[in-house]
Design an enzyme around this catalytic site. Structure first.
Site: not given
Ligand code: BGC
Length: 382
Positions: A173, A176, A332
């Site tokens: 997905d 990962e 992130e």
């Protein structure tokens, strides 16, 4: 999850606009001469690689910012990768048609080195979503800019043929992970690409028919197994949500604001994963302890805005802005609210500190700032 109604008060509209300007400049400064957008220039596990998924969203933000040159350089880089693999795509399509699909290892990679090679490092390859999102981004760029899509025609056709042949294969997905499942976000990104390909008018009758049939089947599968309590779920048969689902409301508009699934999906993602404007990927996340992701706050902000909740969108933008460093870099994820605090250390040991800057984070911030009118393309250009 509960969420307070206001973001950090110290950020003014000028601060928010300045960060949008810095975000655009940051993306442009790191874009490789090849057109590739590095996912994160220095992060150990991502260094030297560009992802179709991250890059498609980054190119879309640069296109929305009016930076045609940057967006088109990325699209050219993607097109080169696809065209260099024409024979492989044709073999994949033929094998799927013959009922003998190739093994996962022979499907297209998820990320590439800037020179277009796969690179030698092991990765969780075989993810379909990036190819769909790329076709969507390039077609959307053409619509927005009025530019002809002719330079990317062959690559669009190859990507659409690839997706139409293989859309129903389980794969890793957005995160990962969970390669045995069929992910609703992935299916949605594939639908976005197939339907954008059809809108482009570049496919030719036969491929257009294949794309339409695959998109309709993918939509039917989502309708049958990808919905619970009136909203989209993480994978077919799941009860959970994943924040990536918000992208299917906006910016991808696979289920646009007036679709019956849109508002309930935004609500379900917000209820489960939003804490004070910062958004988790999914409840069982353990990556770096399962923190909050600025890029997902901005995607949920875009989806919230689409369904009419401007206050929520502004709160997400403010929250994301507050995660930026003094140099205007957006990470992130941040660790203010961890879902699995005991799992943070193992990732620090394995890969070092969290990726920062992550270009995708800057891109989603820029995209939401533009959508909210915090900054305009004309201001970004000046
Ligand atoms: C994320 C992916 C992303 C990649 C590069 C991974 O940790 O799970 O969604 O594409 O980083 O940014």
């Amino acid at each position: 999850m509960t969420s307070a109604l206001s973001g950090p008060p110290e950020l003014t509209t000028t601060d928010l606009a300045r960060l949008a300007v810095e975000s655009r400049a940051l993306i442009a400064s790191y874009q490789d001469a090849s057109g590739a957008y590095p996912a994160s220039p220095d992060f150990s596990a991502y260094r030297g690689y560009s992802w179709f998924r991250d890059g498609a969203f980054i190119a879309d933000a640069m296109s929305a910012a009016g930076d045609t040159v940057s967006a088109e350089a990325f699209h050219g880089w993607c097109a080169g990768i696809l065209i260099a693999r024409r024979t492989r795509v044709e073999e994949i399509v033929a094998a799927a048609r013959a009922g003998t699909p190739v093994p996962d290892a022979q499907m297209l990679a998820t990320r590439f080195r800037f020179d277009g090679a796969e690179g030698g490092d092991d990765w969780w390859d075989f993810q379909l979503d990036g190819y769909g999102t790329w076709v969507w981004a390039v077609v959307e760029h053409g619509r927005r800019s009025g530019r002809l899509l002719t330079p990317w025609t062959d690559a669009i056709r190859l990507a659409v043929a690839y997706l139409a042949s293989s859309w129903d294969r389980p794969c890793y997905d957005w995160w990962e992970e969970h390669s045995a499942e069929t992910h609703v976000s992935t299916l949605g990104c594939v639908v976005a690409g197939l339907e954008a390909g059809i809108r482009s008018g570049l496919l030719g009758a036969e491929l257009e028919e294949e794309a339409a049939s695959a998109a309709a089947s993918a939509r039917a599968l989502i309708a049958e197994q990808g919905i619970r309590d009136g909203h989209l779920v993480k994978w077919l048969g799941s009860r959970e949500v994943d924040a990536s689902l918000a992208s299917l409301i906006a910016p991808l508009a696979v289920f646009p604001a007036d679709d019956a699934l849109a508002a309930p999906t935004v609500d379900a993602v917000a209820d489960a994963l939003d804490v004070d404007g910062g958004v988790h990927r999914y409840l069982a996340d353990t990556f770096y302890g399962g923190g909050q992701w600025p890029l997902l706050s901005c995607i949920l902000g875009l989806a919230s805005l689409a369904v009419g909740d401007r206050a929520a969108a502004e709160q997400h933008l403010r929250w994301a802005a507050a995660t930026s460093t003094a140099a205007g870099e957006i990470p992130e994820q941040v660790d203010q609210h961890l879902l699995a605090p005991g799992r943070r250390e193992e990732w620090l040991d394995r890969w070092g500190t969290v990726a920062c800057p992550l270009l995708w984070s800057s891109a989603m911030y820029l995209r939401l700032a533009l959508e909210l009118g915090v900054v305009t393309p004309a201001e970004l250009a000046s």
